[in-house]
Design a protein around this motif. Structure first.
Motif, PDB file in Angstrom:
ATOM      1  N   LEU A  25       0.840  -1.175   0.000  1.00 23.53           N
ATOM      2  CA  LEU A  25       0.000   0.000   0.000  1.00 23.53           C
ATOM      3  C   LEU A  25       0.875   1.223   0.000  1.00 23.53           C
ATOM      4  CD1 LEU A  25      -2.295  -1.444   2.694  1.00 23.53           C
ATOM      5  CD2 LEU A  25      -2.864  -1.167   0.313  1.00 23.53           C
ATOM      6  N   ALA A  28      -1.042   5.589  -0.586  1.00 20.47           N
ATOM      7  CA  ALA A  28      -2.472   5.891  -0.531  1.00 20.47           C
ATOM      8  C   ALA A  28      -2.931   6.131   0.902  1.00 20.47           C
ATOM      9  CB  ALA A  28      -3.251   4.725  -1.130  1.00 20.47           C
ATOM     10  N   TYR A  30      -5.756   6.287   3.974  1.00 25.11           N
ATOM     11  CA  TYR A  30      -6.816   5.367   4.375  1.00 25.11           C
ATOM     12  C   TYR A  30      -8.094   5.650   3.593  1.00 25.11           C
ATOM     13  CZ  TYR A  30      -4.120   3.961   8.504  1.00 25.11           C
ATOM     14  OH  TYR A  30      -3.180   3.471   9.357  1.00 25.11           O
ATOM     15  N   GLU A  32      -8.466   6.948   0.695  1.00 28.52           N
ATOM     16  CA  GLU A  32      -8.380   6.481  -0.692  1.00 28.52           C
ATOM     17  C   GLU A  32      -8.568   4.964  -0.764  1.00 28.52           C
ATOM     18  OE1 GLU A  32      -4.938   9.592  -1.648  1.00 28.52           O
ATOM     19  OE2 GLU A  32      -4.722   7.657  -2.676  1.00 28.52           O
ATOM     20  N   LEU A  33      -7.912   4.290   0.167  1.00 26.14           N
ATOM     21  CA  LEU A  33      -8.019   2.824   0.164  1.00 26.14           C
ATOM     22  C   LEU A  33      -9.460   2.391   0.377  1.00 26.14           C
ATOM     23  CD1 LEU A  33      -4.839   2.049   2.222  1.00 26.14           C
ATOM     24  CD2 LEU A  33      -5.233   1.441  -0.162  1.00 26.14           C
ATOM     25  N   ARG A  34     -10.116   3.041   1.302  1.00 23.95           N
ATOM     26  CA  ARG A  34     -11.504   2.687   1.562  1.00 23.95           C
ATOM     27  C   ARG A  34     -12.347   2.956   0.320  1.00 23.95           C
ATOM     28  NH1 ARG A  34     -12.632   5.117   6.373  1.00 23.95           N
ATOM     29  NH2 ARG A  34     -12.143   3.192   7.439  1.00 23.95           N
ATOM     30  N   ARG A  36     -11.337   2.970  -2.765  1.00 22.04           N
ATOM     31  CA  ARG A  36     -11.030   1.970  -3.800  1.00 22.04           C
ATOM     32  C   ARG A  36     -11.756   0.661  -3.516  1.00 22.04           C
ATOM     33  NH1 ARG A  36      -4.636   1.787  -4.190  1.00 22.04           N
ATOM     34  NH2 ARG A  36      -4.281   3.991  -4.368  1.00 22.04           N
ATOM     35  N   PHE A  44      -9.648  -4.161  -5.840  1.00 22.31           N
ATOM     36  CA  PHE A  44      -8.962  -3.737  -4.614  1.00 22.31           C
ATOM     37  C   PHE A  44      -8.300  -4.924  -3.920  1.00 22.31           C
ATOM     38  CE2 PHE A  44      -9.099  -3.349   0.033  1.00 22.31           C
ATOM     39  CZ  PHE A  44      -8.281  -2.246   0.208  1.00 22.31           C
ATOM     40  N   GLN A  48      -4.286  -5.984  -3.364  1.00 20.39           N
ATOM     41  CA  GLN A  48      -3.711  -6.266  -2.044  1.00 20.39           C
ATOM     42  C   GLN A  48      -3.051  -7.638  -2.025  1.00 20.39           C
ATOM     43  OE1 GLN A  48      -3.781  -3.908   0.303  1.00 20.39           O
ATOM     44  NE2 GLN A  48      -4.871  -2.697  -1.222  1.00 20.39           N
ATOM     45  N   TYR A 293      -3.066  -2.861   9.801  1.00 21.45           N
ATOM     46  CA  TYR A 293      -3.764  -1.575   9.838  1.00 21.45           C
ATOM     47  C   TYR A 293      -4.490  -1.277  11.129  1.00 21.45           C
ATOM     48  CZ  TYR A 293      -2.739  -0.602   5.037  1.00 21.45           C
ATOM     49  OH  TYR A 293      -2.075  -0.309   3.894  1.00 21.45           O
ATOM     50  N   PHE A 446     -11.690  -1.771   5.538  1.00 18.93           N
ATOM     51  CA  PHE A 446     -11.789  -1.674   4.068  1.00 18.93           C
ATOM     52  C   PHE A 446     -12.624  -2.816   3.513  1.00 18.93           C
ATOM     53  CE2 PHE A 446      -7.009  -0.825   4.437  1.00 18.93           C
ATOM     54  CZ  PHE A 446      -7.204   0.497   4.782  1.00 18.93           C
TER      55      PHE A 446
END
Ligand code: PRX
Length: 660
Positions: A25, A28, A30, A32-34, A36, A44, A48, A293, A446
């Motif tokens: 990761l 990016a 958090y 943005e990750l969420r 995505r 997504f 990962q 995370y 996420f």
């Protein structure tokens, strides 16, 4: 502190966090990750999985949509080995990094095991299993307290493609036999004895008793935890000696993403405990990402999850998540009060633990002993505190945060289940600085999409609402089935609200949109963070010849969170009531485990039943909550006079308790 200084500090923290995380990761945020994960879950999770796991063969499809939500499959076409991900990849990079710190029962006797040593141990154990005919797909029961060898046993199974089922070493012989038989294990791995809280636990004796009734078991591997010798029979193989003869190298089996990794038995509202099945890639990915995370784990941190490996928390956050991330994971063999109530914090000081993850029941117990047991020790290494397994009440949360964490640590209340594989709702990850509300799991991880359902099976929109907690989108860590009973899997989790995974819990969504878990909706109770079906306890007690029927309910318990309260009907000719009550408790201990024994056994003449014969447990709950005068609608009761009978018996019981 000026805003600019705060921003710079936040930037440093975020920078450190991003550096600490693997290439999975990059930069990016958090948010943005969420976003995505919400936009395109398959892409997504695929991204990962590519970055976080080491593959023999890359997968061809990240997610295979399925007719039912429980049938989604992940990373198809991919092959990998979980033990390679947890061991070999780190040995190649930094063989002398400490993988495990075994915090043995006696304080100050900890043992450090490097990644190289753990790989060596795992390979020797794997070769031993192979030598005795254990092959890919075979089931192996692990009946061991938390220890490096127990971790090696799990990883050895993973290495050769066998399926482990770890059985909590507090379960009785009968409970162990039930699990072994259901999964048809070929072998059991155990110790001669265990040690906990200064006391010896006769593990091998329990296994001996269990395997008498387990025709599938061909071998029992017995490791030495104490110097005492135990009786060795025909099935028994001394594990340490065998391992010493084996090579420290074992070619890993290349497994398909969706092959079984392990099964773990857990209680449901009906029937026997169910063998929840987790698979290779999806489970590992989810355990690793949530570990990284939710706890803000960074390379070099000492991660202390004090759960036993007999539960899912031990699987995901003592073994698989931390080891996949190359972390140093603490194995806590002792109890929170041995040799005194300062044990956890003395361990934190001595091992310099950075993340401490435990159960509310222990926190509630320890806070009663007073702050001095905490303050005696230096806890400045702590950065994140975590709570799991049951609701954490405000008093315990505040004490954990203020006294243990000196108000400096992030405290995360993490909600999840054996079935979810890893944490689903927890305050982190979130943008740095985002609020954490005490005693609340708050935010979905996420890709987790919680929804609340009303009584008619409709999704409840908006905030400040309560309902049945479901999850709308599949995620890689989700259980795939119940061993050899897929219909039960579908019925238990996907039938009540078609198209959704039903958790069995209820929840409240706050005005801000955060989730607060409000409790179970079924007949499952949570004793000291351990799940139990009230039906299991009833079934055990019903076997007593003097007992025609029983009803067990959960009630709030100051330390344990919930305790079991049993209402028991005895045959008319029973004379030795007190003796029978003791026998009933002993039966529960021997059929299930000590922690399942009801705190209260109340003898009643009849149970409250509807005309169709269903026991109205709701009324029993009200009676022991001292709300007997406010029972609500009792028109469906076959004979309402039963209530007066039970109320009288309960009042009498209470006054006896007060005087005894
Ligand atoms: O009722 C919820 C409760 O524990 C159940 C899951 O139990 P088990 O499968 O044994 O897993 C425990 C460890 C993950 C849930 O259905 N539970 C778990 N965590 C919380 C919780 N209840 C409230 N708050 C939590 N943080």
């Amino acid at each position: 502190m000026a805003a600019a200084v705060r921003a710079a500090a936040r930037g440093r923290r975020l920078g450190a966090l991003c550096r600490g995380l693997s290439a999975s990761l990059p930069a990016a945020s958090y948010a943005e990750l969420r976003a995505r994960a919400a936009r395109d879950p398959a892409a997504f999770w695929g991204q990962q999985a590519r970055a976080a796991l080491r593959w023999d063969t890359p997968y061809s499809a990240a997610r295979r949509p399925a007719p039912g939500p429980g049938a989604t499959r992940w990373f198809l076409g991919g092959r990998l080995n979980v033990a390679v991900n947890c061991l070999d990849q780190h040995v190649q990079q930094s063989p002398d990094r400490v993988a495990l710190i075994w915090e043995k029962d006696e304080p100050g006797t900890e043992v450090k095991i490097t990644y190289r040593e753990l790989l060596d141990m795992t390979c020797r154990l794997a070769n031993t299993l192979k030598k005795y005919g254990i092959q890919k797909g075979d089931r192996v029961a692990v009946y061991m307290p938390v220890s490096p060898l127990a971790v090696a046993a799990m990883l050895a199974c993973a290495r050769i493609g066998a399926v482990h089922t770890v059985v909590f070493a507090g379960f009785s012989a009968e409970a162990l036999a039930g699990r072994i038989n259901d999964s048809e294990c070929k072998a059991v791995i155990t110790y001669n004895q265990g040690i906990r809280g200064g006391r010896i636990i006769e593990l091998k004796k329990t296994v001996d008793e269990a395997v008498k009734n387990c025709p599938s078991v061909k071998h029992v591997f017995v490791a030495q935890r104490t110097d005492n010798t135990v009786h060795m029979g025909d099935l028994d193989i001394p594990l340490n000696e065998e391992m010493a003869r084996e090579a420290p190298v074992c070619i890993p089996e290349s497994m398909e993403s969706e092959d079984m990794l392990f099964m773990l038995y857990t209680s449901g509202s009906t029937g026997k405990p169910k063998g929840i099945v987790h698979t290779q890639a999806g489970y590992l990915l989810y355990a690793a990402l949530t570990h990284k995370y939710v706890f803000d784990y960074q390379q070099g941190d000492i991660f202390g999850c004090v759960a036993d490996i007999g539960w899912i928390t031990g699987h995901s956050y003592v073994v698989y998540g931390p080891l996949c991330n190359g972390a140093t994971s603490v194995l806590f063999e002792s109890t929170p009060t041995y040799p005194d109530p300062g044990r956890y914090w003395e361990t934190v000081q001595r091992l310099k633990i950075n993340q401490f993850y435990g159960a509310p029941t222990a926190i509630r117990l320890l806070l009663k002993y007073g702050d001095q047991w905490v303050k005696k020790y230096d806890r400045s290494s702590l950065k994140t505190l975590g709570s799991v397994g049951e609701p954490i009440n405000h008093e315990a949360w505040q004490w954990f945060h203020k006294v243990v964490g000196d108000s400096k640590c992030t405290l995360v209340d993490t909600w999840w289940q054996t079935e979810t594989g890893g944490i689903c709702i927890a305050p982190r990850p979130s943008e740095e600085g985002a609020e954490i509300i005490p005693a609340m799991a708050m935010r979905p991880f996420f890709g987790i999409v919680p929804v609340l359902m009303d009584e008619n099976g409709k999704v409840i929109e908006g905030n400040d609402v309560s309902g049945a907690l479901c999850i709308a989108e599949p995620w890689p860590g989700m259980a795939r089935t119940i061993y050899r009973d897929n219909q039960r899997f579908v019925d238990a989790y996907f039938k009540t609200y078609p198209g959704y995974y039903f958790t069995g819990d209820s929840a409240y969504r706050t005005k801000e949109g955060y989730y607060q878990i409000t409790g179970r909706m079924d007949d499952v109770i949570n004793v000291s963070g351990h799940r139990l079906g009230t039906a299991e306890i009833e079934d055990a007690m019903d076997e007593h010849p003097a007992v025609p029927e029983t009803a067990v309910i959960g009630y709030p318990h100051e330390i344990k969170g919930e305790g079991a309260f049993a209402f028991v009907v005895l045959k008319d000719d029973t004379v030795q009531t007190e003796h029978v009550k003791q026998e009933l408790k002993a039966i529960v201990a021997s059929k299930i485990a000590k922690y399942a024994v009801p705190d209260h056994v109340l003898v009643v003449k009849r149970l409250p039943k509807t005309r169709s014969g269903k026991i109205m447990r709701r009324l029993l709950k009200k009676i022991i909550a001292d709300e007997g005068s406010n029972l609500g609608d009792i028109t469906t009761l076959e004979d309402p006079s039963v209530i007066t009978e039970i109320l009288d018996a309960y009042e009498k019981y209470k006054s006896e308790q007060r005087t005894s």
